[in-house]
Scaffold this motif. Structure first.
Motif: not given
Ligand SMILES: [Zn+2]
Length: 425
Positions: A92, A123-124, A157-158, A186
């Motif tokens: 992501h 991250d990431m 993604e978050e 990740e």
């Molecule tokens: Zn992540």
């Protein structure tokens, strides 16, 4: 082990650091979803130069997608000289907001003392950079490799992955026969393989009451007091019961190796926007509570829900006028890839070769995009593996170690070699 493959990656130490720093300089903060397009285009341009075919896929109509904040994903694919399996690296590109407490500019891409600093370093974006270096080195050393390599940079993604991996999975990007094995870089530490995650159930509980003048509460029915009874029952019965449920899933940290429930928020009665001034005196007729229940492979969702509704139904029998509603907000089933799955064994061979030890197999306490790849794409040969220390994610002065990225790129390249060429040599 192929020494030339490892040396090729060692020689690209500066490249992996520079690539990570470049990616950090796109402030891809989510929400709202800033700078997705230039970041995706940068990745597309880099991989196009290496012969990948590039697609940009905008997730129109997904949460947050607007012309100001388009949800732009990039998928790059390189087909080898002959047919074979496809290994997909999915990262992501979105990051959480930097927050306070930084001693460096979170979006400057500072490289110092063997580390790259910035929001998203571990991250990431560091994992994404490592996977690109791994793929490029593998392609250079084995130009005749069979099968295909894909690298994607996906958004959101978050915030649940709906405009990112979920959207692409719905379009068939994470299904056979296109893709066979998926690695999500990740930040789980360079010598650990993450097999999956616990399940999630979010729900909103509302207790009902009856409005009345605050000076005569006996004329109404107080929804906040009803919620108090709910919370007391949770404290006395539910939390201790959840605490006793242990799992065989190797969740890290250890405290998450059992069932948990968080109370995310509570709102009852008049809103707080009377300030400045005084609230009007009313008996609240509604109180809402949101819960975040994380459950285990050993539990099924129906039971998880009935533990809560059982308490609510009992209160309805016991308490005068008690009434409630419950609304599901999110459901994700727990996932655990088996240890003898091909992608697990291939990456384990890489960890063994580079670190001369067996990997730790772990499960994430929270979910990540693997859920969509399994649920929508039906690909179960999927893990998270990447450089960076999970505890640094989402914190000030986030960083990723350059040596860690180099080493994990070697592990990924060996994994590619095993999955595509059937050998570590
Ligand atoms: Zn992540």
């Amino acid at each position: 082990m192929n020494e030339r493959l490892l040396k090729t990656i060692d020689d690209r130490r500066d490249d992996v650091a520079a690539l990570t720093a470049d990616l950090i300089r796109f402030p891809t903060i989510n929400p709202p979803g800033e700078a997705y397009r230039p970041c995706a285009e940068y990745l597309g341009a880099r991989l196009k130069k290496r012969g990948f075919e590039i697609e940009f896929i905008r997730a129109e109509g997904t949460p947050g997608d607007t012309d100001r904040y388009p949800r732009i994903n990039v998928v790059a694919r390189f087909d080898g000289r002959s047919s074979g399996a496809c290994v997909h690296f999915n990262s992501h590109i979105d990051v959480v907001e930097p927050g306070d407490g930084w001693t460096v500019d979170p979006f400057a891409g500072v490289v110092r003392d063997g580390r790259v600093y910035g929001r998203g370093a571990c991250d990431m974006k560091g994992g994404l950079a490592a996977s690109i270096i791994a793929a490029e080195a593998f392609m250079d050393v084995f130009p005749d490799f069979p099968g295909a390599i894909e690298i994607s940079g996906t958004v959101d993604e978050e915030s649940g992955g709906f405009g990112g991996v979920a959207h692409l999975a719905g379009l068939g990007y994470f299904s056979r026969p296109r893709v066979d094995h998926v690695i999500i870089p990740e930040p789980l530490n360079k010598d650990r393989i993450c097999l999956g995650h616990r399940g999630v159930w979010w729900a909103e509980i509302e207790t009902k009451g009856e409005i009345a003048h605050g000076s005569m509460p006996f004329l109404g029915d107080n929804a906040v007091r009803h919620m108090g009874a709910v919370l007391r029952a949770f404290e006395e019965e539910l939390f201790p019961a959840l605490d006793r449920k242990m799992t065989r899933m190797p969740v890290v940290p250890q405290g998450a190796r059992r069932s948990t429930m968080n109370i995310n928020s509570i709102h009852g009665g008049q809103t707080e926007d009377f300030r400045p001034g005084l609230p009007s005196p009313n008996v609240p007729d509604s109180c809402r509570l949101t819960i975040d229940r994380r459950f285990l492979l050993e539990e099924d969702l129906a039971t998880v829900k009935s533990e809560v509704t059982g308490i609510l139904d009992r209160l309805k029998r016991e308490r005068k006028k008690f009434d409630y509603e419950i609304r599901d907000l999110m459901e994700v089933l727990p996932l655990m890839t088996e240890r003898d799955a091909p992608v697990v064994k291939a990456v384990a061979q890489g960890i063994h070769a580079i670190f001369d030890r067996e990997p730790d197999y772990v499960i994430s306490p929270g979910t990540y995009d693997q859920k969509h790849i399994a649920r929508i794409g039906h690909i179960y040969d999927c893990i998270a593996y990447g450089p960076g220390i999970l505890d640094l994610a989402h914190r000030p002065d986030e960083w990723v170690g350059i040596s860690d990225m180099v080493e994990s790129a070697k592990v990924m390249a060996i994994g590619l070699n095993v999955l595509l060429r059937g050998t570590t040599g």
